[in-house]
Design a protein around this motif. Structure first.
Motif, PDB file in Angstrom:
ATOM      1  N   GLU A  43      -0.785 -12.772 -16.636  1.00 42.00           N
ATOM      2  CA  GLU A  43      -1.610 -12.870 -17.839  1.00 42.00           C
ATOM      3  C   GLU A  43      -0.771 -13.287 -19.041  1.00 42.00           C
ATOM      4  O   GLU A  43       0.394 -12.902 -19.175  1.00 42.00           O
ATOM      5  CB  GLU A  43      -2.310 -11.542 -18.113  1.00 42.00           C
ATOM      6  N   LEU A  44      -1.409 -14.083 -19.912  1.00 49.00           N
ATOM      7  CA  LEU A  44      -0.750 -14.606 -21.104  1.00 49.00           C
ATOM      8  C   LEU A  44      -0.937 -13.641 -22.267  1.00 49.00           C
ATOM      9  O   LEU A  44      -2.030 -13.125 -22.497  1.00 49.00           O
ATOM     10  CB  LEU A  44      -1.336 -15.977 -21.463  1.00 49.00           C
ATOM     11  N   PHE A  45       0.140 -13.401 -23.014  1.00 47.70           N
ATOM     12  CA  PHE A  45       0.099 -12.548 -24.197  1.00 47.70           C
ATOM     13  C   PHE A  45       0.594 -13.339 -25.405  1.00 47.70           C
ATOM     14  O   PHE A  45       1.658 -13.960 -25.358  1.00 47.70           O
ATOM     15  CB  PHE A  45       1.000 -11.322 -24.019  1.00 47.70           C
ATOM     16  N   ARG A  46      -0.174 -13.287 -26.482  1.00 46.77           N
ATOM     17  CA  ARG A  46       0.279 -13.858 -27.743  1.00 46.77           C
ATOM     18  C   ARG A  46       1.105 -12.826 -28.500  1.00 46.77           C
ATOM     19  O   ARG A  46       1.011 -11.626 -28.243  1.00 46.77           O
ATOM     20  CB  ARG A  46      -0.918 -14.313 -28.580  1.00 46.77           C
ATOM     21  N   LEU A  47       1.893 -13.300 -29.439  1.00 48.01           N
ATOM     22  CA  LEU A  47       2.764 -12.413 -30.209  1.00 48.01           C
ATOM     23  C   LEU A  47       2.217 -12.207 -31.611  1.00 48.01           C
ATOM     24  O   LEU A  47       1.657 -13.121 -32.212  1.00 48.01           O
ATOM     25  CB  LEU A  47       4.172 -12.992 -30.324  1.00 48.01           C
ATOM     26  N   THR A  48       2.397 -10.994 -32.133  1.00 47.06           N
ATOM     27  CA  THR A  48       2.121 -10.740 -33.546  1.00 47.06           C
ATOM     28  C   THR A  48       3.411 -10.434 -34.303  1.00 47.06           C
ATOM     29  O   THR A  48       3.375 -10.140 -35.493  1.00 47.06           O
ATOM     30  CB  THR A  48       1.109  -9.585 -33.720  1.00 47.06           C
ATOM     31  N   SER A  49       4.519 -10.484 -33.608  1.00 47.03           N
ATOM     32  CA  SER A  49       5.857 -10.515 -34.210  1.00 47.03           C
ATOM     33  C   SER A  49       6.800 -11.083 -33.152  1.00 47.03           C
ATOM     34  O   SER A  49       6.533 -10.962 -31.954  1.00 47.03           O
ATOM     35  CB  SER A  49       6.313  -9.122 -34.685  1.00 47.03           C
ATOM     36  N   PRO A  50       7.896 -11.714 -33.558  1.00 43.08           N
ATOM     37  CA  PRO A  50       8.751 -12.395 -32.585  1.00 43.08           C
ATOM     38  C   PRO A  50       9.524 -11.431 -31.694  1.00 43.08           C
ATOM     39  O   PRO A  50       9.784 -10.285 -32.064  1.00 43.08           O
ATOM     40  CB  PRO A  50       9.705 -13.217 -33.469  1.00 43.08           C
ATOM     41  N   CYS A  66       7.185 -17.177 -29.349  1.00 44.67           N
ATOM     42  CA  CYS A  66       6.669 -17.956 -28.217  1.00 44.67           C
ATOM     43  C   CYS A  66       5.881 -17.001 -27.339  1.00 44.67           C
ATOM     44  O   CYS A  66       6.360 -15.901 -27.036  1.00 44.67           O
ATOM     45  CB  CYS A  66       7.829 -18.563 -27.418  1.00 44.67           C
ATOM     46  N   PRO A  67       4.659 -17.356 -26.936  1.00 45.92           N
ATOM     47  CA  PRO A  67       3.879 -16.471 -26.067  1.00 45.92           C
ATOM     48  C   PRO A  67       4.628 -16.151 -24.773  1.00 45.92           C
ATOM     49  O   PRO A  67       5.546 -16.878 -24.370  1.00 45.92           O
ATOM     50  CB  PRO A  67       2.608 -17.274 -25.777  1.00 45.92           C
ATOM     51  N   ILE A  68       4.234 -15.055 -24.138  1.00 45.18           N
ATOM     52  CA  ILE A  68       4.861 -14.679 -22.873  1.00 45.18           C
ATOM     53  C   ILE A  68       3.808 -14.528 -21.791  1.00 45.18           C
ATOM     54  O   ILE A  68       2.617 -14.362 -22.062  1.00 45.18           O
ATOM     55  CB  ILE A  68       5.655 -13.354 -23.000  1.00 45.18           C
ATOM     56  N   ILE A  69       4.274 -14.596 -20.557  1.00 38.25           N
ATOM     57  CA  ILE A  69       3.439 -14.369 -19.377  1.00 38.25           C
ATOM     58  C   ILE A  69       3.994 -13.147 -18.667  1.00 38.25           C
ATOM     59  O   ILE A  69       5.204 -13.047 -18.428  1.00 38.25           O
ATOM     60  CB  ILE A  69       3.449 -15.591 -18.445  1.00 38.25           C
ATOM     61  N   ILE A  70       3.124 -12.194 -18.370  1.00 38.88           N
ATOM     62  CA  ILE A  70       3.552 -10.984 -17.679  1.00 38.88           C
ATOM     63  C   ILE A  70       2.897 -10.918 -16.303  1.00 38.88           C
ATOM     64  O   ILE A  70       1.679 -11.017 -16.178  1.00 38.88           O
ATOM     65  CB  ILE A  70       3.218  -9.709 -18.474  1.00 38.88           C
ATOM     66  N   HIS A  71       3.735 -10.781 -15.274  1.00 42.68           N
ATOM     67  CA  HIS A  71       3.289 -10.523 -13.905  1.00 42.68           C
ATOM     68  C   HIS A  71       3.493  -9.034 -13.650  1.00 42.68           C
ATOM     69  O   HIS A  71       4.515  -8.465 -14.044  1.00 42.68           O
ATOM     70  CB  HIS A  71       4.119 -11.316 -12.891  1.00 42.68           C
ATOM     71  N   GLY A  72       2.564  -8.402 -12.968  1.00 44.67           N
ATOM     72  CA  GLY A  72       2.743  -6.990 -12.663  1.00 44.67           C
ATOM     73  C   GLY A  72       1.427  -6.248 -12.605  1.00 44.67           C
ATOM     74  O   GLY A  72       0.340  -6.835 -12.639  1.00 44.67           O
TER      75      GLY A  72
END
Length: 223
Positions: free
Chosen positions: A111-118, A192-198
């Protein structure tokens, strides 16, 4: 649990390097307690909704919005009580509203997560006796982000997730390195957005406490 805080408009320009003021405000609300000296099982975002007013900083004509998440709900309740008794922040910002954010429903899929701080990533190297910073173009970054969250999960007493993996979304076209100064220390962090597997539990934990280092100093907040 995570809350969204809405403020009044500012009365004076909010400086570009306002993050130290935000950290100080959060710690003021939390008061003296043991979490300041422990690894941060919480995160909070930068101020959202601002406009550059000039070369000195931002203005928030409709007020600012920011998010705070705690793994331990007791600290969040403490924070809310403190805000209600002392809503003043800085530069004329004053808390006007607090709402509880609905927890997302996560799946087993990536799933993709946007950031609200770096996201801030660093490690101390014994040989050089210095800290090294890592960015979205370093191959080690994924392993280090994953390692940090796994460590926090162990501290929180959560089960090990062997499927957990965190990586930057390399398809994102607007990756940036942000320079942030807190208590006179300049740090470089990743926007930069991140992708988390788990597992869904791991993702919810990351969404709450943030990703990377120094989430208790306004880094790594997820949306």
């Amino acid at each position: 649990m995570k809350i969204c805080i809405q403020t009044s408009p500012n009365s004076s320009v909010v400086p570009f390097n306002y993050q130290q003021k935000l950290v100080g405000t959060i710690h003021k609300w939390l008061g003296a307690n043991e979490i300041h000296d422990k690894i941060s099982l919480y995160s909070f975002s930068w101020l959202l909704g601002g406009k550059k007013s000039d070369q000195q900083g931002y203005t928030f004509p409709n007020g600012a919005k920011f998010f705070v998440g705690f793994y331990n709900d007791a600290y969040l309740r403490l924070l809310i009580r403190s805000i209600l008794s002392d809503p003043l922040m800085f530069c004329g910002l004053e808390v006007r509203d607090i709402t509880i954010v609905d927890e997302p429903t996560f799946s087993e899929d990536a799933e993709l997560f946007r950031l609200t701080s770096p996201i801030f990533i660093k490690r101390y190297h014994d040989e050089s006796k210095r800290h090294k910073y890592y960015f979205f173009d370093n191959k080690e970054s994924s392993e280090l982000m994953t390692e940090t969250l796994q460590h926090k999960m162990r501290i929180a007493g959560l089960p090990e997730d062997t499927t957990l993996k965190i990586e930057f979304d390399q398809s994102y076209d607007h990756k940036q390195i942000k320079m942030v100064t807190i208590h006179g220390v300049k740090s470089k962090a990743n926007m930069c957005p991140i992708i988390i597997h788990g597992s869904p539990q791991s993702k919810l934990f990351a969404w709450t406490v943030g990703v990377g280092n120094s989430t208790g100093s306004s880094f790594g907040s997820l949306l």
